[in-house]
Design a protein around this motif. Structure first.
Motif, PDB file in Angstrom:
ATOM      1  N   TYR A 126       0.780  -1.176  -0.183  1.00  0.00           N
ATOM      2  CA  TYR A 126      -0.051   0.023  -0.170  1.00  0.00           C
ATOM      3  C   TYR A 126       0.964   1.330  -0.048  1.00  0.00           C
ATOM      4  CZ  TYR A 126      -3.790  -3.338   1.711  1.00  0.00           C
ATOM      5  OH  TYR A 126      -4.434  -4.230   1.772  1.00  0.00           O
ATOM      6  N   THR A 127       2.177   1.044   0.567  1.00  0.00           N
ATOM      7  CA  THR A 127       2.927   2.323   0.732  1.00  0.00           C
ATOM      8  C   THR A 127       4.031   2.570  -0.697  1.00  0.00           C
ATOM      9  OG1 THR A 127       4.691   1.332   2.030  1.00  0.00           O
ATOM     10  CG2 THR A 127       2.838   2.368   3.054  1.00  0.00           C
ATOM     11  N   GLY A 128       4.373   1.395  -1.211  1.00  0.00           N
ATOM     12  CA  GLY A 128       5.497   1.449  -2.240  1.00  0.00           C
ATOM     13  C   GLY A 128       6.780   1.528  -1.568  1.00  0.00           C
ATOM     14  N   ILE A 129       7.129   1.176  -0.236  1.00  0.00           N
ATOM     15  CA  ILE A 129       8.168   1.394   0.499  1.00  0.00           C
ATOM     16  C   ILE A 129       8.665   0.187   1.045  1.00  0.00           C
ATOM     17  CG2 ILE A 129       9.345   2.784   2.246  1.00  0.00           C
ATOM     18  CD1 ILE A 129       7.419   4.852   1.889  1.00  0.00           C
ATOM     19  N   TYR A 130       9.758  -0.374   0.993  1.00  0.00           N
ATOM     20  CA  TYR A 130      10.057  -1.425   1.627  1.00  0.00           C
ATOM     21  C   TYR A 130       9.860  -1.633   3.206  1.00  0.00           C
ATOM     22  CZ  TYR A 130      12.454  -2.860  -2.625  1.00  0.00           C
ATOM     23  OH  TYR A 130      13.120  -3.375  -3.944  1.00  0.00           O
ATOM     24  N   PRO A 131       9.710  -2.640   3.898  1.00  0.00           N
ATOM     25  CA  PRO A 131       9.286  -2.755   5.327  1.00  0.00           C
ATOM     26  C   PRO A 131      10.543  -2.093   6.222  1.00  0.00           C
ATOM     27  CG  PRO A 131       9.122  -4.800   4.221  1.00  0.00           C
ATOM     28  CD  PRO A 131       9.704  -4.178   3.047  1.00  0.00           C
ATOM     29  N   ILE A 132      11.999  -2.270   6.276  1.00  0.00           N
ATOM     30  CA  ILE A 132      12.739  -1.397   7.145  1.00  0.00           C
ATOM     31  C   ILE A 132      12.438  -0.015   6.996  1.00  0.00           C
ATOM     32  CG2 ILE A 132      15.065  -0.919   7.667  1.00  0.00           C
ATOM     33  CD1 ILE A 132      14.364  -3.400   9.061  1.00  0.00           C
ATOM     34  N   ARG A 133      12.389   0.502   5.887  1.00  0.00           N
ATOM     35  CA  ARG A 133      12.439   2.081   5.626  1.00  0.00           C
ATOM     36  C   ARG A 133      11.017   2.596   5.858  1.00  0.00           C
ATOM     37  NH1 ARG A 133      12.923   6.365   1.912  1.00  0.00           N
ATOM     38  NH2 ARG A 133      11.714   5.138   0.323  1.00  0.00           N
ATOM     39  N   ASN A 134       9.876   1.751   5.793  1.00  0.00           N
ATOM     40  CA  ASN A 134       8.581   2.391   5.997  1.00  0.00           C
ATOM     41  C   ASN A 134       8.332   2.335   7.654  1.00  0.00           C
ATOM     42  OD1 ASN A 134       7.099  -0.162   6.662  1.00  0.00           O
ATOM     43  ND2 ASN A 134       6.527  -0.546   4.396  1.00  0.00           N
ATOM     44  N   GLY A 135       8.886   1.324   8.369  1.00  0.00           N
ATOM     45  CA  GLY A 135       8.852   0.982   9.730  1.00  0.00           C
ATOM     46  C   GLY A 135       8.185  -0.246  10.153  1.00  0.00           C
ATOM     47  N   ALA A 136       7.431  -0.704   9.419  1.00  0.00           N
ATOM     48  CA  ALA A 136       6.620  -1.828   9.546  1.00  0.00           C
ATOM     49  C   ALA A 136       7.464  -2.995   9.096  1.00  0.00           C
ATOM     50  CB  ALA A 136       5.060  -1.627   9.054  1.00  0.00           C
ATOM     51  N   TYR A 137       8.293  -3.530   9.745  1.00  0.00           N
ATOM     52  CA  TYR A 137       9.154  -4.622   9.235  1.00  0.00           C
ATOM     53  C   TYR A 137       8.961  -6.121   9.995  1.00  0.00           C
ATOM     54  CZ  TYR A 137      12.607  -3.437  12.762  1.00  0.00           C
ATOM     55  OH  TYR A 137      13.166  -3.258  14.145  1.00  0.00           O
ATOM     56  N   GLY A 138       8.151  -5.840  11.121  1.00  0.00           N
ATOM     57  CA  GLY A 138       7.940  -6.959  11.818  1.00  0.00           C
ATOM     58  C   GLY A 138       6.244  -7.361  11.798  1.00  0.00           C
ATOM     59  N   ASN A 139       5.795  -8.565  12.276  1.00  0.00           N
ATOM     60  CA  ASN A 139       4.233  -8.887  12.341  1.00  0.00           C
ATOM     61  C   ASN A 139       3.643  -7.911  13.143  1.00  0.00           C
ATOM     62  OD1 ASN A 139       2.505 -10.459  11.535  1.00  0.00           O
ATOM     63  ND2 ASN A 139       2.441 -11.770  13.236  1.00  0.00           N
ATOM     64  N   HIS A 140       2.427  -7.329  12.873  1.00  0.00           N
ATOM     65  CA  HIS A 140       1.962  -6.496  13.740  1.00  0.00           C
ATOM     66  C   HIS A 140       2.498  -5.210  14.014  1.00  0.00           C
ATOM     67  CE1 HIS A 140       0.169 -10.583  14.890  1.00  0.00           C
ATOM     68  NE2 HIS A 140      -0.730 -10.027  14.176  1.00  0.00           N
ATOM     69  N   THR A 141       3.467  -4.420  13.414  1.00  0.00           N
ATOM     70  CA  THR A 141       4.265  -3.348  13.437  1.00  0.00           C
ATOM     71  C   THR A 141       3.397  -2.398  12.721  1.00  0.00           C
ATOM     72  OG1 THR A 141       5.793  -4.170  11.691  1.00  0.00           O
ATOM     73  CG2 THR A 141       6.296  -4.436  14.138  1.00  0.00           C
ATOM     74  N   ARG A 142       3.934  -0.927  12.819  1.00  0.00           N
ATOM     75  CA  ARG A 142       3.331   0.197  12.301  1.00  0.00           C
ATOM     76  C   ARG A 142       4.461   0.917  11.446  1.00  0.00           C
ATOM     77  NH1 ARG A 142       5.244   1.498  17.044  1.00  0.00           N
ATOM     78  NH2 ARG A 142       6.026   3.696  17.449  1.00  0.00           N
ATOM     79  N   VAL A 143       3.778   1.585  10.544  1.00  0.00           N
ATOM     80  CA  VAL A 143       4.754   2.380   9.751  1.00  0.00           C
ATOM     81  C   VAL A 143       5.123   3.645  10.272  1.00  0.00           C
ATOM     82  CG1 VAL A 143       3.830   1.453   7.523  1.00  0.00           C
ATOM     83  CG2 VAL A 143       2.974   3.579   8.576  1.00  0.00           C
ATOM     84  N   TYR A 144       6.182   4.313   9.924  1.00  0.00           N
ATOM     85  CA  TYR A 144       6.517   5.703  10.595  1.00  0.00           C
ATOM     86  C   TYR A 144       5.536   6.588  10.402  1.00  0.00           C
ATOM     87  CZ  TYR A 144      11.257   3.807  11.220  1.00  0.00           C
ATOM     88  OH  TYR A 144      12.321   2.969  11.576  1.00  0.00           O
ATOM     89  N   ASP A 145       5.385   7.783  11.481  1.00  0.00           N
ATOM     90  CA  ASP A 145       4.354   8.866  11.171  1.00  0.00           C
ATOM     91  C   ASP A 145       4.802   9.525   9.937  1.00  0.00           C
ATOM     92  OD1 ASP A 145       3.163   8.000  13.795  1.00  0.00           O
ATOM     93  OD2 ASP A 145       4.470   9.702  14.706  1.00  0.00           O
ATOM     94  N   GLY A 146       3.561   9.951   9.185  1.00  0.00           N
ATOM     95  CA  GLY A 146       3.974  10.755   7.913  1.00  0.00           C
ATOM     96  C   GLY A 146       3.979   9.810   6.897  1.00  0.00           C
ATOM     97  N   ILE A 147       4.267   8.599   7.153  1.00  0.00           N
ATOM     98  CA  ILE A 147       4.119   7.551   5.646  1.00  0.00           C
ATOM     99  C   ILE A 147       2.734   7.723   5.010  1.00  0.00           C
ATOM    100  CG2 ILE A 147       4.233   5.393   4.847  1.00  0.00           C
ATOM    101  CD1 ILE A 147       6.858   6.260   5.557  1.00  0.00           C
ATOM    102  N   LYS A 148       2.586   8.007   3.742  1.00  0.00           N
ATOM    103  CA  LYS A 148       1.612   7.910   3.072  1.00  0.00           C
ATOM    104  C   LYS A 148       1.456   6.512   2.379  1.00  0.00           C
ATOM    105  CE  LYS A 148       1.054  12.777   1.991  1.00  0.00           C
ATOM    106  NZ  LYS A 148       1.199  14.031   0.928  1.00  0.00           N
TER     107      LYS A 148
END
Length: 473
Positions: free
Chosen positions: A97-119
């Protein structure tokens, strides 16, 4: 202001509400309504468990009954080299949904969240004049980064017409014919518990068992239940097809089916093997994408949103990891990427222990780096009684298939062309050493670009939790 000029100004303003401006059409307004977009997302499904795939490939089991998805493939383009970078539900969806790989969007583990401001797609397509809806499974955090209109609830039960709320989904699709819509129908099929569909279509003794699994009566029973849900998923695709035909919008709609990551059986979900990371991806756009075509271009989930925004507005949002493969869809190019990447974070999955995995793949070779090989790989499945019984049976027969699933060397290399199910690790063979060295550098460079610290990132995963659960209180 002259009345005519004033009236023209009002007209152009009104049109701009419904028809997004293309950055390449300086000052002009599109006279064609943007296409609707429907993306059906399966849940824990092997890419090859679709008849359209297994009919063209000799090495995969030929089990699944999927007439609606097969029809979609005949009317559109089927990709043979599509990948997610993580074989885990929420992580896969958030990169898609974001077009960004997991580490860089913040949500790289199960049940994790993306960084604030990610669209996400919800932002990008609203800005392009779309109604953007999500039916079924959410599994994305936080809500402000994924402000989809919720148009259907997830249903994991055995009853009900669909697993994603087809009634509200129909209303969403029909609501406003003047405004295009982007609908994600996130099915709960074929995620466990396997309690939907007709298992009589899949007699256990008649099934073909994939070569990476042990052929046992218990496994065949599980495959029967799993495949029944695959066919129930296909029926759901048919429901959406019926609706767009009823609304008369088939020719104005981009229809995508994709399988998410592999099934919850060994060597698939939670791994960096192709059974986990490789996905089915079929797309139809009548009169734009040539029907009944097969593409072997390598694409990734992070490429999907850039491609769709490129189609709609001839532009791609800035600061994404994905790139547009629109030229492949339109038959202008046959290739897209030379490398695709994988990341597995195991510490916070149910019954998981620290076991970070990274991988890089070309069309011919896959290099897997198990960063903590001294540990045993574990997840909710490996703690099930049936799996423990499989290990006991294996030991009696002197086999080590599932044993090798739990304990792996630091590096693995596979010849994908000659060994597509990655059964023979060729990491020690001398003729591959130069290529191995190059792939190691390539993978290290990608991790550095992503801000991926490997073991350190694995152990810090609970800092990114989306909500409290057993592993991350």
């Amino acid at each position: 202001m002259h009345k005519f000029a004033k009236g023209l100004t009002h007209l152009l303003f009104g049109l701009a509400i419904y028809y997004p401006l293309s950055p390449l059409l300086a000052g002009t307004v599109s006279t064609t309504k943007s296409p609707n977009i429907i993306m059906v997302l399966a849940d824990d499904m092997n890419w090859f468990d679709i008849a359209a795939y297994h009919q063209m490939l000799d090495y995969v089991p030929k089990n699944a009954i999927t007439p609606n998805i097969d029809k979609l493939a005949k009317e559109g383009m089927l990709f043979t080299q599509s990948f997610t970078s993580t074989a885990m539900c929420g992580v896969t969806r958030q990169q898609l949904y974001t077009g960004i790989y997991p580490i860089r969007n913040g949500a790289y583990g199960n049940h994790t969240r993306v960084y604030d401001g990610i669209k996400s797609a919800a932002h990008y397509f609203r800005e392009l004049g779309y109604r953007v809806g999500l039916a079924g499974k959410g599994h994305v955090f936080p809500g402000k980064s994924f402000p989809f209109a919720r148009v259907g609830k997830e249903n994991k039960g055995a009853e009900g017409e669909s697993t994603f709320g087809i009634e509200k989904t129909r209303k969403f699709m029909a609501r406003n014919k003047a405004q295009p819509f982007f609908l994600i129908a996130a099915s709960a099929n074929p995620h466990t518990p396997w309690n939907r569909g007709n298992t009589k279509q899949y007699p256990p003794h008649k099934l073909q068992v994939p070569e990476f699994l042990n052929d046992t009566p218990a496994l065949r029973q599980k495959l029967s239940k799993y495949l029944a849900e695959v066919t129930d998923l296909d029926r759901e695709v048919g429901l959406l097809e019926q609706e767009i035909e009823k609304l008369g919008i088939k020719n104005d709609t981009i229809f995508i089916f994709t399988s998410e990551q592999g099934s919850a059986l060994p060597f698939a979900k939670w791994t960096n093997y192709d059974n986990g990371l490789k996905t089915a991806f079929i797309i139809r756009w009548p009169n734009k994408i040539k029907a009944n075509t097969v593409a072997d271009a390598m694409i990734e989930y992070v490429d999907v949103i850039p491609t769709l925004t490129d189609i709609v507005s001839r532009s791609v949002p800035k600061n994404l990891d994905g790139t547009s493969f629109k030229s492949v869809l339109l038959g202008e190019k046959s290739q897209h990427k030379d490398y695709v990447y994988g990341i597995q974070t195991s510490f916070n999955i149910h019954e998981g222990a620290p076991y970070p995995i990274r991988s890089v793949r070309t069309k011919r070779l896959k290099l897997i780096h198990n960063l903590m090989p001294e540990n045993s790989f574990s997840n909710i499945m490996t703690n099930k009684e049936w799996f423990k019984e499989e290990l006991k049976a294996e030991k009696k027969l002197g086999q080590e298939k599932y044993t090798g699933y739990l304990k792996r060397p630091e590096y693995e290399l596979y010849d994908i062309i000659n060994d597509p199910f990655e059964q023979v690790n060729i990491i020690q063979q001398p003729q591959y050493q130069k290529e191995i060295a190059f792939l190691k550098i390539n993978l290290t460079d990608w991790m550095r670009q992503q801000g991926d610290k490997g073991i350190e990132s694995e152990l810090a995963v609970c800092d990114r939790k989306g909500f409290s659960h057993k592993r991350c209180p």
